[in-house]
Design an enzyme around this catalytic site. Structure first.
Site, PDB file in Angstrom:
ATOM      1  N   ASN A 162       0.812  -1.236   0.000  1.00 14.21           N
ATOM      2  CA  ASN A 162       0.000   0.000   0.000  1.00 14.21           C
ATOM      3  C   ASN A 162       0.841   1.280   0.000  1.00 14.21           C
ATOM      4  O   ASN A 162       0.399   2.304  -0.512  1.00 14.21           O
ATOM      5  CB  ASN A 162      -1.017  -0.010   1.150  1.00 14.21           C
ATOM      6  CG  ASN A 162      -0.375  -0.177   2.501  1.00 14.21           C
ATOM      7  OD1 ASN A 162       0.789  -0.539   2.608  1.00 14.21           O
ATOM      8  ND2 ASN A 162      -1.127   0.095   3.544  1.00 14.21           N
ATOM      9  N   GLU A 260       4.810  -3.681  12.205  1.00 18.63           N
ATOM     10  CA  GLU A 260       3.740  -2.704  12.027  1.00 18.63           C
ATOM     11  C   GLU A 260       2.602  -3.420  11.316  1.00 18.63           C
ATOM     12  O   GLU A 260       2.763  -3.822  10.152  1.00 18.63           O
ATOM     13  CB  GLU A 260       4.231  -1.528  11.191  1.00 18.63           C
ATOM     14  CG  GLU A 260       5.386  -0.822  11.874  1.00 18.63           C
ATOM     15  CD  GLU A 260       5.823   0.446  11.164  1.00 18.63           C
ATOM     16  OE1 GLU A 260       6.448   1.276  11.815  1.00 18.63           O
ATOM     17  OE2 GLU A 260       5.534   0.600   9.962  1.00 18.63           O
ATOM     18  N   CYS A 294      -3.056   1.332   6.858  1.00 16.12           N
ATOM     19  CA  CYS A 294      -3.153   0.726   8.190  1.00 16.12           C
ATOM     20  C   CYS A 294      -3.771   1.719   9.165  1.00 16.12           C
ATOM     21  O   CYS A 294      -4.464   1.330  10.096  1.00 16.12           O
ATOM     22  CB  CYS A 294      -1.785   0.300   8.673  1.00 16.12           C
ATOM     23  SG  CYS A 294      -0.613   1.646   8.670  1.00 16.12           S
TER      24      CYS A 294
HETATM   25  P1  NAD Z   1       1.019  -9.167   3.940  1.00 16.85           P
HETATM   26  O1  NAD Z   1       1.208  -9.553   5.358  1.00 16.85           O
HETATM   27  O2  NAD Z   1       0.238 -10.069   3.066  1.00 16.85           O
HETATM   28  O3  NAD Z   1       2.433  -8.989   3.210  1.00 16.85           O
HETATM   29  C1  NAD Z   1       3.399  -8.068   3.663  1.00 16.85           C
HETATM   30  C2  NAD Z   1       4.763  -8.508   3.156  1.00 16.85           C
HETATM   31  O4  NAD Z   1       5.132  -9.742   3.778  1.00 16.85           O
HETATM   32  C3  NAD Z   1       4.834  -8.748   1.645  1.00 16.85           C
HETATM   33  O5  NAD Z   1       6.073  -8.289   1.155  1.00 16.85           O
HETATM   34  C4  NAD Z   1       4.741 -10.264   1.565  1.00 16.85           C
HETATM   35  O6  NAD Z   1       5.314 -10.782   0.365  1.00 16.85           O
HETATM   36  C5  NAD Z   1       5.531 -10.685   2.787  1.00 16.85           C
HETATM   37  N1  NAD Z   1       5.235 -12.030   3.299  1.00 16.85           N
HETATM   38  C6  NAD Z   1       4.085 -12.741   3.166  1.00 16.85           C
HETATM   39  N2  NAD Z   1       4.208 -13.924   3.782  1.00 16.85           N
HETATM   40  C7  NAD Z   1       5.455 -13.957   4.327  1.00 16.85           C
HETATM   41  C8  NAD Z   1       6.162 -14.919   5.109  1.00 16.85           C
HETATM   42  N3  NAD Z   1       5.617 -16.073   5.457  1.00 16.85           N
HETATM   43  N4  NAD Z   1       7.412 -14.599   5.513  1.00 16.85           N
HETATM   44  C9  NAD Z   1       7.969 -13.419   5.199  1.00 16.85           C
HETATM   45  N5  NAD Z   1       7.352 -12.487   4.448  1.00 16.85           N
HETATM   46  C10 NAD Z   1       6.101 -12.752   4.032  1.00 16.85           C
HETATM   47  O7  NAD Z   1       0.395  -7.689   3.965  1.00 16.85           O
HETATM   48  P2  NAD Z   1      -0.102  -6.829   2.731  1.00 16.85           P
HETATM   49  O8  NAD Z   1      -1.374  -7.438   2.215  1.00 16.85           O
HETATM   50  O9  NAD Z   1       1.017  -6.599   1.790  1.00 16.85           O
HETATM   51  O10 NAD Z   1      -0.441  -5.431   3.438  1.00 16.85           O
HETATM   52  C11 NAD Z   1      -1.679  -5.145   4.002  1.00 16.85           C
HETATM   53  C12 NAD Z   1      -1.619  -5.277   5.507  1.00 16.85           C
HETATM   54  O11 NAD Z   1      -0.532  -4.499   5.997  1.00 16.85           O
HETATM   55  C13 NAD Z   1      -2.852  -4.720   6.209  1.00 16.85           C
HETATM   56  O12 NAD Z   1      -3.243  -5.583   7.240  1.00 16.85           O
HETATM   57  C14 NAD Z   1      -2.370  -3.401   6.796  1.00 16.85           C
HETATM   58  O13 NAD Z   1      -3.092  -2.969   7.919  1.00 16.85           O
HETATM   59  C15 NAD Z   1      -0.955  -3.702   7.101  1.00 16.85           C
HETATM   60  N6  NAD Z   1      -0.156  -2.467   7.148  1.00 16.85           N
HETATM   61  C16 NAD Z   1       0.272  -2.005   8.360  1.00 16.85           C
HETATM   62  C17 NAD Z   1       0.988  -0.823   8.434  1.00 16.85           C
HETATM   63  C18 NAD Z   1       1.464  -0.284   9.763  1.00 16.85           C
HETATM   64  O14 NAD Z   1       2.345   0.578   9.751  1.00 16.85           O
HETATM   65  N7  NAD Z   1       0.938  -0.728  10.882  1.00 16.85           N
HETATM   66  C19 NAD Z   1       1.278  -0.105   7.281  1.00 16.85           C
HETATM   67  C20 NAD Z   1       0.837  -0.604   6.064  1.00 16.85           C
HETATM   68  C21 NAD Z   1       0.123  -1.802   6.010  1.00 16.85           C
END
Ligand code: NAD
Length: 492
Positions: A162, A260, A294
């Site tokens: 995002n 995060e 988020c």
């Molecule tokens: P996601 O957890 O699906 O993926 C995030 C990252 O992790 C990607 O690069 C993905 O390829 C990687 N990943 C996935 N499985 C993994 C594993 N088993 N081991 C290591 N890496 C792995 O999240 P998303 O769909 O990309 O993002 C949306 C989510 O992120 C929402 O829940 C949102 O709230 C959260 N978010 C939080 C913040 C914050 O600062 N708190 C900011 C932005 C997004």
């Protein structure tokens, strides 16, 4: 044709490999393609689908680079990061076009994200000159004691789709400032921005191996990074489920994490002078990035006596949102990232209707004309949302806002806190005592009084409960993650 479409016409279709040890590597046989979420016919590029071997190469290079990078004086490391911030600003058009093309957000937001990344990077650059340490008296005569902060080593930075520019910069900036080196794994849905960021850091003078990028999936690249014995910290932004799994894996090797995660952020409206002013702030915090933030406001907890007036003000504000592709003049809200994510958001909307919430606005998948080529959902407002319903409790991560009416201030605070998440919360009131009470009692990492959930470039950023774990990012709190304390005793 818009500037963005013109630019894209000459820029799409490239094939990109990893950036390891200061060099671009060929993509190899295994690649993934990405397409524009506002126009799924627009092919953007082909990106390496890497695995454990490439992760190992990058981490070994990062470890080698760390041994000399940690010796570079902090102010000199900072100077390189200041140059990188300047380059982000100089390249803002190109970066914003790429970011808007692969993520979908409108151009004004994309430019805002790049500008924001530069601002945060400047704060991190300054941090390199103010790493803490204490000098303390000794228990012994002719002695003193002190603490030093030292960089932890190679950090794995794993980011979501995002905010593909600001999130990697938010990790790389402080890591380098505190003397760590980084291997970045960006989301495989938004790899193009990450590729361009590597050029920014290289051109700013970051030495070979200090920052690397390995492109690929979470399973293949993410997991290999977390398990690599030379990785000493994992800074992750993404969903709570993935964060919990990463933390468990990292914990087996006593590797620290900075997580995060998700949010279900409330705007608690207790009293106000002007409903329209509040509605404007709430709508902006709810629908920026199509609600895929988020820290997006996703529920409005409002006293019953004000619910109707506030709802009408919100409807007026939302009616002015112009949905469209990033390159369309006047568009203020783009598509969702993928068809799969759109289906998930539409599922939340269907559930809310089944649960008896009243659909006040939107609720539709936008399919007419050019909209059919993208993943568009109309800005959606539900009223009369029961505090125990799924819409009131679960993260939707889309353009869906829920009005949850409550009978008292006590109930408002209780409802605000009655979710598994605790990232950001807004409170609207003219009563200073009430705002202080909310700041004290809110179970969230960040509280905003009388404005939306926008954080600042020098303040700690993070969440409690299922929204985060480990040291907060952005602010001086980053020092807790990127450094360890060494205790040193002197006697003469
Ligand atoms: P996601 O957890 O699906 O993926 C995030 C990252 O992790 C990607 O690069 C993905 O390829 C990687 N990943 C996935 N499985 C993994 C594993 N088993 N081991 C290591 N890496 C792995 O999240 P998303 O769909 O990309 O993002 C949306 C989510 O992120 C929402 O829940 C949102 O709230 C959260 N978010 C939080 C913040 C914050 O600062 N708190 C900011 C932005 C997004």
């Amino acid at each position: 044709m818009s500037d963005m479409l013109n630019w894209l016409a000459g820029a799409v279709g490239g094939t990109y490999g990893n950036f390891i040890g200061g060099e671009w590597k060929p993509a190899g046989d295994k690649t993934s393609q990405i397409f524009n979420p506002a126009d799924r016919d627009q092919f953007l590029g082909r990106f390496a689908d890497s695995g454990a071997a490439e992760v190992d190469e990058a981490v070994v290079a990062a470890h080698k680079a760390w041994l000399s990078w940690r010796q570079v004086p902090g102010p000199d490391r900072g100077a390189i990061l200041f140059r990188a911030a300047d380059l982000l600003e100089q390249r803002i058009d190109e970066l914003a076009f790429i970011l808007a093309a692969e993520q979908g957000k409108v151009l004004a937001e994309a430019r805002g994200e790049v500008g924001r990344a530069a601002k945060e990077l400047r704060f991190s650059a300054g941090e390199a000159s103010r790493i803490d340490g204490d000098v303390l008296p000794s228990e012994k005569r002719n002695g003193f004691a002190m603490t030093l902060r030292e960089p932890i080593g190679v950090v794995a930075a794993i980011g979501p789709w995002n905010f593909p520019v600001v999130t990697p910069v938010r990790k790389i900036g402080p890591a380098l400032a505190f003397g760590c080196t980084v291997v970045l794994k960006s989301s495989n849905l938004t790899p193009w921005s990450a590729v361009k960021l590597m050029d920014v850091f290289r051109d700013a003078g970051v030495p070979a191996g200090v920052v690397s990028l390995v492109l690929g999936s979470g399973r293949a690249v993410g997991e290999a990074l977390i398990r690599h014995p030379l990785v000493r910290g994992v800074s992750f932004t993404g969903s709570t489920g993935t964060g919990v799994a990463i933390n468990a894996e990292a914990g087996r090797r006593l590797v620290r994490t900075q997580l995060e995660l998700g949010g279900k952020n409330p705007a608690v409206v207790l009293d106000y002078d002007n409903a329209a002013t509040i509605a404007r702030q709430i709508a902006s915090a709810a629908f920026a990035c199509s609600g895929q933030r988020c820290t997006a406001l996703s529920r409005i907890v409002v006293l019953e006596k004000n619910a109707r007036e506030l709802t009408e003000a919100l409807e007026a504000e939302m009616a002015a949102i112009s949905v469209g592709p990033a390159w369309q003049a006047g568009a203020t809200m783009g598509p969702l990232i993928t068809a799969q994510h759109k289906a998930s958001v539409m599922g939340h909307i269907a559930h809310a209707r089944e649960d008896g919430a009243t659909l006040a606005l939107g609720g539709t998948s936008m399919e007419d004309g050019d909209f059919a080529r993208g993943h568009f959902v109309a800005p959606t407002l539900f009223t009369g949302v029961a505090k125990t319903s799924r819409l009131a409790l679960e993260e939707v991560f889309g353009p869906v806002l829920a009005v949850v009416p409550v009978g008292s201030i006590d109930e408002a605070i209780e409802v605000a806190n009655s979710v598994e998440y605790g990232l950001a919360a807004s409170v609207y009131t003219n009563d200073v005592n009430l705002s202080l009470r909310f700041a004290r009692e809110s179970q969230s990492g960040m509280v905003h009084v009388n404005h939306g959930t926008a954080s600042e470039a020098h303040m700690p950023f993070g969440g409690v409960k299922a929204s985060g774990f480990g040291a907060y990012s952005i602010g001086h709190s980053n020092q807790e993650f990127f450094t360890t304390v060494k205790a040193v005793y002197f006697q003469s």
